[in-house]
Design a protein around this motif. Structure first.
Motif, mmCIF file in Angstrom:
data_model
loop_
_atom_site.group_PDB
_atom_site.id
_atom_site.type_symbol
_atom_site.label_atom_id
_atom_site.label_comp_id
_atom_site.label_asym_id
_atom_site.label_seq_id
_atom_site.Cartn_x
_atom_site.Cartn_y
_atom_site.Cartn_z
ATOM 1 N N MET A 1 23.433 2.119 21.311
ATOM 2 C CA MET A 1 23.867 1.121 22.250
ATOM 3 C C MET A 1 23.034 1.255 23.515
ATOM 4 O O MET A 1 22.871 2.336 24.062
ATOM 5 C CB MET A 1 25.346 1.343 22.559
ATOM 6 C CG MET A 1 25.926 0.326 23.440
ATOM 7 S SD MET A 1 27.709 0.519 23.421
ATOM 8 C CE MET A 1 28.062 0.223 25.100
ATOM 9 N N ARG A 2 22.493 0.175 24.000
ATOM 10 C CA ARG A 2 21.689 0.183 25.223
ATOM 11 C C ARG A 2 22.353 -0.686 26.267
ATOM 12 O O ARG A 2 22.952 -1.714 25.955
ATOM 13 C CB ARG A 2 20.286 -0.330 24.945
ATOM 14 C CG ARG A 2 19.485 0.627 24.110
ATOM 15 C CD ARG A 2 18.110 0.053 23.865
ATOM 16 N NE ARG A 2 17.365 0.963 23.032
ATOM 17 C CZ ARG A 2 16.191 1.466 23.355
ATOM 18 N NH1 ARG A 2 15.618 1.121 24.469
ATOM 19 N NH2 ARG A 2 15.586 2.285 22.560
ATOM 20 N N GLU A 3 22.188 -0.281 27.506
ATOM 21 C CA GLU A 3 22.761 -1.016 28.622
ATOM 22 C C GLU A 3 21.763 -0.962 29.770
ATOM 23 O O GLU A 3 21.144 0.066 30.012
ATOM 24 C CB GLU A 3 24.066 -0.331 29.030
ATOM 25 C CG GLU A 3 24.737 -0.884 30.240
ATOM 26 C CD GLU A 3 26.003 -0.100 30.582
ATOM 27 O OE1 GLU A 3 26.368 -0.142 31.763
ATOM 28 O OE2 GLU A 3 26.575 0.551 29.710
ATOM 29 N N ILE A 4 21.592 -2.046 30.485
ATOM 30 C CA ILE A 4 20.708 -2.050 31.651
ATOM 31 C C ILE A 4 21.454 -1.361 32.790
ATOM 32 O O ILE A 4 22.553 -1.774 33.158
ATOM 33 C CB ILE A 4 20.318 -3.478 32.041
ATOM 34 C CG1 ILE A 4 19.512 -4.118 30.904
ATOM 35 C CG2 ILE A 4 19.510 -3.475 33.348
ATOM 36 C CD1 ILE A 4 19.268 -5.594 31.087
ATOM 37 N N ILE A 5 20.869 -0.282 33.313
ATOM 38 C CA ILE A 5 21.534 0.432 34.410
ATOM 39 C C ILE A 5 20.891 0.136 35.764
ATOM 40 O O ILE A 5 21.488 0.425 36.789
ATOM 41 C CB ILE A 5 21.605 1.957 34.160
ATOM 42 C CG1 ILE A 5 20.219 2.562 33.957
ATOM 43 C CG2 ILE A 5 22.503 2.254 32.977
ATOM 44 C CD1 ILE A 5 20.225 4.077 33.847
ATOM 45 N N ALA A 6 19.672 -0.437 35.759
ATOM 46 C CA ALA A 6 19.035 -0.742 37.044
ATOM 47 C C ALA A 6 17.771 -1.558 36.828
ATOM 48 O O ALA A 6 17.174 -1.537 35.753
ATOM 49 C CB ALA A 6 18.677 0.542 37.778
ATOM 50 N N TYR A 7 17.393 -2.262 37.868
ATOM 51 C CA TYR A 7 16.106 -2.951 37.958
ATOM 52 C C TYR A 7 15.430 -2.456 39.227
ATOM 53 O O TYR A 7 16.096 -2.143 40.209
ATOM 54 C CB TYR A 7 16.286 -4.467 38.101
ATOM 55 C CG TYR A 7 16.669 -5.193 36.843
ATOM 56 C CD1 TYR A 7 15.705 -5.540 35.900
ATOM 57 C CD2 TYR A 7 17.982 -5.575 36.614
ATOM 58 C CE1 TYR A 7 16.047 -6.235 34.754
ATOM 59 C CE2 TYR A 7 18.330 -6.269 35.465
ATOM 60 C CZ TYR A 7 17.366 -6.599 34.543
ATOM 61 O OH TYR A 7 17.711 -7.288 33.421
ATOM 62 N N ALA A 8 14.108 -2.411 39.212
ATOM 63 C CA ALA A 8 13.358 -2.052 40.417
ATOM 64 C C ALA A 8 12.004 -2.744 40.368
ATOM 65 O O ALA A 8 11.406 -2.856 39.300
ATOM 66 C CB ALA A 8 13.158 -0.542 40.502
ATOM 67 N N PRO A 9 11.506 -3.206 41.507
ATOM 68 C CA PRO A 9 10.187 -3.843 41.513
ATOM 69 C C PRO A 9 9.068 -2.809 41.390
ATOM 70 O O PRO A 9 9.209 -1.677 41.838
ATOM 71 C CB PRO A 9 10.136 -4.523 42.876
ATOM 72 C CG PRO A 9 11.034 -3.700 43.727
ATOM 73 C CD PRO A 9 12.130 -3.199 42.819
ATOM 74 N N VAL A 10 7.988 -3.221 40.767
ATOM 75 C CA VAL A 10 6.786 -2.379 40.720
ATOM 76 C C VAL A 10 5.996 -2.704 41.980
ATOM 77 O O VAL A 10 5.706 -3.857 42.275
ATOM 78 C CB VAL A 10 5.941 -2.672 39.460
ATOM 79 C CG1 VAL A 10 4.662 -1.854 39.469
ATOM 80 C CG2 VAL A 10 6.752 -2.393 38.204
ATOM 81 N N GLU A 11 5.675 -1.675 42.748
ATOM 82 C CA GLU A 11 4.941 -1.840 43.996
ATOM 83 C C GLU A 11 3.472 -2.178 43.709
ATOM 84 O O GLU A 11 2.987 -1.933 42.604
ATOM 85 C CB GLU A 11 5.039 -0.561 44.835
ATOM 86 C CG GLU A 11 6.468 -0.183 45.208
ATOM 87 C CD GLU A 11 7.163 -1.220 46.074
ATOM 88 O OE1 GLU A 11 6.473 -1.905 46.854
ATOM 89 O OE2 GLU A 11 8.389 -1.353 45.958
ATOM 90 N N PRO A 12 2.756 -2.718 44.691
ATOM 91 C CA PRO A 12 1.344 -3.069 44.480
ATOM 92 C C PRO A 12 0.483 -1.907 43.981
ATOM 93 O O PRO A 12 -0.481 -2.126 43.246
ATOM 94 C CB PRO A 12 0.879 -3.528 45.868
ATOM 95 C CG PRO A 12 2.122 -4.036 46.523
ATOM 96 C CD PRO A 12 3.228 -3.130 46.015
ATOM 97 N N ASP A 13 0.846 -0.660 44.355
ATOM 98 C CA ASP A 13 0.068 0.492 43.891
ATOM 99 C C ASP A 13 0.493 0.957 42.497
ATOM 100 O O ASP A 13 -0.018 1.937 41.984
ATOM 101 C CB ASP A 13 0.155 1.640 44.891
ATOM 102 C CG ASP A 13 1.544 2.265 44.974
ATOM 103 O OD1 ASP A 13 2.492 1.770 44.317
ATOM 104 O OD2 ASP A 13 1.695 3.254 45.714
#
Length: 78
Positions: A1-13
């Protein structure tokens, strides 16, 4: 079972900084702006201990001992 626990942006670097709960196994997927996975699924599960910091130093590169892809800064094996 998978669940999304977070999102985060990828920085320019190329870096990502996110706070995740301890003692919860997780994997990482990189998504495009339409929330579709870019590239293959990351098959390795990771987990954090309370207070632990783990870093991601980019994609896995075979034989890369100097800059392993992820791990603790105080560990010889990341």
């Amino acid at each position: 079972m998978r669940e999304i626990i977070a999102y985060a942006p990828v920085e320019p670097d190329g870096s990502v900084k996110i706070q995740l709960p301890a003692n919860v196994p997780f994997t990482v997927d990189v998504l495009d702006k339409n929330a579709r996975r870019i590239g293959a699924r990351h098959e390795s599960w990771m987990q954090l201990m309370p207070g632990e910091t783990k870093t991601c130093n980019g994609c896995h590169i075979a034989g890369n001992v100097k800059e392993p892809s992820h791990g603790r800064p105080d560990s010889r094996y990341r």
